[in-house]
Design a protein around this motif. Sequence first.
Motif, PDB file in Angstrom:
ATOM      1  N   GLY A 194      45.901  21.018  43.002  1.00  0.00           N
ATOM      2  CA  GLY A 194      45.539  22.290  42.392  1.00  0.00           C
ATOM      3  C   GLY A 194      46.456  22.643  41.236  1.00  0.00           C
ATOM      4  N   THR A 195      47.738  22.348  41.399  1.00  0.00           N
ATOM      5  CA  THR A 195      48.706  22.577  40.328  1.00  0.00           C
ATOM      6  C   THR A 195      48.352  21.756  39.092  1.00  0.00           C
ATOM      7  OG1 THR A 195      50.464  23.015  41.936  1.00  0.00           O
ATOM      8  CG2 THR A 195      51.147  22.416  39.703  1.00  0.00           C
ATOM      9  N   ALA A 196      47.942  20.502  39.304  1.00  0.00           N
ATOM     10  CA  ALA A 196      47.575  19.631  38.187  1.00  0.00           C
ATOM     11  C   ALA A 196      46.384  20.187  37.414  1.00  0.00           C
ATOM     12  CB  ALA A 196      47.258  18.227  38.707  1.00  0.00           C
ATOM     13  N   VAL A 197      45.379  20.695  38.127  1.00  0.00           N
ATOM     14  CA  VAL A 197      44.214  21.287  37.464  1.00  0.00           C
ATOM     15  C   VAL A 197      44.633  22.526  36.670  1.00  0.00           C
ATOM     16  CG1 VAL A 197      41.980  22.418  37.819  1.00  0.00           C
ATOM     17  CG2 VAL A 197      42.576  20.374  39.140  1.00  0.00           C
ATOM     18  N   GLY A 198      45.584  23.284  37.185  1.00  0.00           N
ATOM     19  CA  GLY A 198      46.100  24.429  36.451  1.00  0.00           C
ATOM     20  C   GLY A 198      46.736  24.023  35.132  1.00  0.00           C
ATOM     21  N   PHE A 199      47.499  22.920  35.140  1.00  0.00           N
ATOM     22  CA  PHE A 199      48.073  22.401  33.897  1.00  0.00           C
ATOM     23  C   PHE A 199      46.975  22.056  32.894  1.00  0.00           C
ATOM     24  CE2 PHE A 199      52.042  20.916  36.291  1.00  0.00           C
ATOM     25  CZ  PHE A 199      52.831  21.908  35.737  1.00  0.00           C
ATOM     26  N   LEU A 200      45.902  21.417  33.377  1.00  0.00           N
ATOM     27  CA  LEU A 200      44.803  21.037  32.492  1.00  0.00           C
ATOM     28  C   LEU A 200      44.139  22.260  31.873  1.00  0.00           C
ATOM     29  CD1 LEU A 200      43.130  18.140  34.522  1.00  0.00           C
ATOM     30  CD2 LEU A 200      44.415  17.941  32.380  1.00  0.00           C
ATOM     31  N   CYS A 201      43.999  23.314  32.648  1.00  0.00           N
ATOM     32  CA  CYS A 201      43.409  24.558  32.122  1.00  0.00           C
ATOM     33  C   CYS A 201      44.250  25.110  30.981  1.00  0.00           C
ATOM     34  CB  CYS A 201      43.292  25.596  33.235  1.00  0.00           C
ATOM     35  SG  CYS A 201      42.043  25.206  34.490  1.00  0.00           S
ATOM     36  N   TYR A 202      45.561  25.126  31.166  1.00  0.00           N
ATOM     37  CA  TYR A 202      46.439  25.611  30.105  1.00  0.00           C
ATOM     38  C   TYR A 202      46.363  24.715  28.880  1.00  0.00           C
ATOM     39  CZ  TYR A 202      48.938  29.437  32.387  1.00  0.00           C
ATOM     40  OH  TYR A 202      49.273  30.641  32.949  1.00  0.00           O
ATOM     41  N   LEU A 203      46.296  23.402  29.102  1.00  0.00           N
ATOM     42  CA  LEU A 203      46.250  22.461  27.990  1.00  0.00           C
ATOM     43  C   LEU A 203      44.998  22.669  27.147  1.00  0.00           C
ATOM     44  CD1 LEU A 203      47.124  20.026  26.376  1.00  0.00           C
ATOM     45  CD2 LEU A 203      46.190  18.553  28.182  1.00  0.00           C
TER      46      LEU A 203
ATOM     47  N   GLY B  88      48.855  15.174  12.067  1.00  0.00           N
ATOM     48  CA  GLY B  88      47.446  15.442  12.299  1.00  0.00           C
ATOM     49  C   GLY B  88      47.173  16.872  12.708  1.00  0.00           C
ATOM     50  N   PRO B  89      45.900  17.167  13.068  1.00  0.00           N
ATOM     51  CA  PRO B  89      45.511  18.540  13.447  1.00  0.00           C
ATOM     52  C   PRO B  89      46.357  19.066  14.601  1.00  0.00           C
ATOM     53  CG  PRO B  89      43.578  17.146  13.186  1.00  0.00           C
ATOM     54  CD  PRO B  89      44.772  16.237  13.144  1.00  0.00           C
ATOM     55  N   ALA B  90      46.619  20.373  14.573  1.00  0.00           N
ATOM     56  CA  ALA B  90      47.451  20.974  15.614  1.00  0.00           C
ATOM     57  C   ALA B  90      46.838  20.799  16.998  1.00  0.00           C
ATOM     58  CB  ALA B  90      47.677  22.455  15.307  1.00  0.00           C
ATOM     59  N   TRP B  91      45.498  20.947  17.099  1.00  0.00           N
ATOM     60  CA  TRP B  91      44.865  20.839  18.417  1.00  0.00           C
ATOM     61  C   TRP B  91      45.050  19.448  18.998  1.00  0.00           C
ATOM     62  CZ3 TRP B  91      41.187  17.174  19.251  1.00  0.00           C
ATOM     63  CH2 TRP B  91      40.512  16.646  18.122  1.00  0.00           C
ATOM     64  N   GLY B  92      44.984  18.428  18.152  1.00  0.00           N
ATOM     65  CA  GLY B  92      45.180  17.066  18.632  1.00  0.00           C
ATOM     66  C   GLY B  92      46.606  16.823  19.094  1.00  0.00           C
ATOM     67  N   GLN B  93      47.558  17.381  18.346  1.00  0.00           N
ATOM     68  CA  GLN B  93      48.959  17.244  18.743  1.00  0.00           C
ATOM     69  C   GLN B  93      49.227  17.967  20.058  1.00  0.00           C
ATOM     70  OE1 GLN B  93      52.059  17.586  15.618  1.00  0.00           O
ATOM     71  NE2 GLN B  93      50.371  17.998  14.192  1.00  0.00           N
ATOM     72  N   LEU B  94      48.607  19.149  20.204  1.00  0.00           N
ATOM     73  CA  LEU B  94      48.802  19.902  21.443  1.00  0.00           C
ATOM     74  C   LEU B  94      48.266  19.142  22.644  1.00  0.00           C
ATOM     75  CD1 LEU B  94      47.998  23.551  20.299  1.00  0.00           C
ATOM     76  CD2 LEU B  94      50.191  22.698  21.134  1.00  0.00           C
ATOM     77  N   LEU B  95      47.139  18.454  22.466  1.00  0.00           N
ATOM     78  CA  LEU B  95      46.596  17.651  23.567  1.00  0.00           C
ATOM     79  C   LEU B  95      47.577  16.551  23.963  1.00  0.00           C
ATOM     80  CD1 LEU B  95      42.816  17.238  22.618  1.00  0.00           C
ATOM     81  CD2 LEU B  95      43.778  18.585  24.504  1.00  0.00           C
ATOM     82  N   GLN B  96      48.161  15.896  22.981  1.00  0.00           N
ATOM     83  CA  GLN B  96      49.116  14.826  23.269  1.00  0.00           C
ATOM     84  C   GLN B  96      50.410  15.361  23.880  1.00  0.00           C
ATOM     85  OE1 GLN B  96      49.288  11.777  19.930  1.00  0.00           O
ATOM     86  NE2 GLN B  96      47.953  13.312  18.984  1.00  0.00           N
ATOM     87  N   LEU B  97      50.927  16.437  23.280  1.00  0.00           N
ATOM     88  CA  LEU B  97      52.157  17.025  23.807  1.00  0.00           C
ATOM     89  C   LEU B  97      51.934  17.571  25.216  1.00  0.00           C
ATOM     90  CD1 LEU B  97      53.301  18.931  20.599  1.00  0.00           C
ATOM     91  CD2 LEU B  97      54.381  16.895  21.576  1.00  0.00           C
ATOM     92  N   GLY B  98      50.775  18.205  25.424  1.00  0.00           N
ATOM     93  CA  GLY B  98      50.449  18.704  26.755  1.00  0.00           C
ATOM     94  C   GLY B  98      50.303  17.586  27.759  1.00  0.00           C
ATOM     95  N   GLY B  99      49.771  16.444  27.306  1.00  0.00           N
ATOM     96  CA  GLY B  99      49.663  15.295  28.202  1.00  0.00           C
ATOM     97  C   GLY B  99      51.029  14.812  28.680  1.00  0.00           C
ATOM     98  N   VAL B 100      52.000  14.808  27.751  1.00  0.00           N
ATOM     99  CA  VAL B 100      53.371  14.433  28.125  1.00  0.00           C
ATOM    100  C   VAL B 100      53.920  15.417  29.146  1.00  0.00           C
ATOM    101  CG1 VAL B 100      55.737  14.189  27.284  1.00  0.00           C
ATOM    102  CG2 VAL B 100      53.830  13.293  25.927  1.00  0.00           C
ATOM    103  N   GLN B 101      53.704  16.700  28.890  1.00  0.00           N
ATOM    104  CA  GLN B 101      54.190  17.731  29.812  1.00  0.00           C
ATOM    105  C   GLN B 101      53.581  17.578  31.194  1.00  0.00           C
ATOM    106  OE1 GLN B 101      52.079  20.665  30.877  1.00  0.00           O
ATOM    107  NE2 GLN B 101      53.726  21.057  32.342  1.00  0.00           N
ATOM    108  N   ILE B 102      52.287  17.307  31.257  1.00  0.00           N
ATOM    109  CA  ILE B 102      51.612  17.201  32.550  1.00  0.00           C
ATOM    110  C   ILE B 102      52.140  16.005  33.338  1.00  0.00           C
ATOM    111  CG2 ILE B 102      49.394  16.689  33.652  1.00  0.00           C
ATOM    112  CD1 ILE B 102      48.065  18.405  31.502  1.00  0.00           C
ATOM    113  N   VAL B 103      52.298  14.865  32.672  1.00  0.00           N
ATOM    114  CA  VAL B 103      52.805  13.670  33.361  1.00  0.00           C
ATOM    115  C   VAL B 103      54.188  13.931  33.948  1.00  0.00           C
ATOM    116  CG1 VAL B 103      53.609  11.297  33.032  1.00  0.00           C
ATOM    117  CG2 VAL B 103      51.420  12.020  32.044  1.00  0.00           C
ATOM    118  N   VAL B 104      55.065  14.520  33.134  1.00  0.00           N
ATOM    119  CA  VAL B 104      56.432  14.793  33.610  1.00  0.00           C
ATOM    120  C   VAL B 104      56.413  15.851  34.700  1.00  0.00           C
ATOM    121  CG1 VAL B 104      58.722  15.637  32.966  1.00  0.00           C
ATOM    122  CG2 VAL B 104      57.467  14.118  31.421  1.00  0.00           C
TER     123      VAL B 104
END
Length: 214
Positions: A46-55, A145-161
């Motif tokens: 459930g916590t992981a899905v919450g991270f995805l919602c924020y991302l 690149g576009p901010a939204w694309g960078q946010l997806l990548q940066l958020g992906g790093v955050q979620i994994v960690v």
Amino acid sequence: MISLAAAGGVALIELGMALIPGPNMIHLASRAITQGRRAGLVSLSGTAVGFLCYLLAAAAGLSALFAAVPVAYTVVKLAGAAYLAYLAWGMLKPGGRSPFTPAGDLAPVSDARLFSMGLLTNLLNPKIALLYAALLPQFLEPQAGPAWGQLLQLGGVQIVVGISVNALIMLGAARVSGYLAVRPRVMATQRFVAGGLLGVFALRTALSRTPVSA
């Protein structure tokens, strides 16, 4: 494509914040201690899905909002810095509480309830909201690149960690609880280091630059 420096910076910040006792850590550790590791894993999903919602929310709207209304970023930034400073003080002052000593026993609940509690705990966690709203935009780079694309990548790093750290904490919660219970000096050291890291993050947030436009 985000740079290795940006990815590493996000990973370090998330590592530091994930190790700071907060709603997610307390909930997951408490569930694992009182209801077992399986319950902790269901809560973690459930916590992981919450991270995805924020991302997704960050990629869809935060960068556009900050580009259109720069003062909105300043307000969020200062609020985030104040909150991190508040958390730092809460860790450094005498009597700070560890998530590995949950107050009282928790009644067992169903998997659906565990999942929803993990999701809601994360969605209502101001530390995560401020992470996406105020910290991740600091690592946006005009040439990447576009901010939204960078946010997806940066958020992906955050979620994994974040998920990795929370999983390790949850799986070892019972053992850590017993270890720290008889070692007050180790407990105090943990609180001091965690509070110091939060203080650094608070200062960095307050002095951060305005993010690039979407």
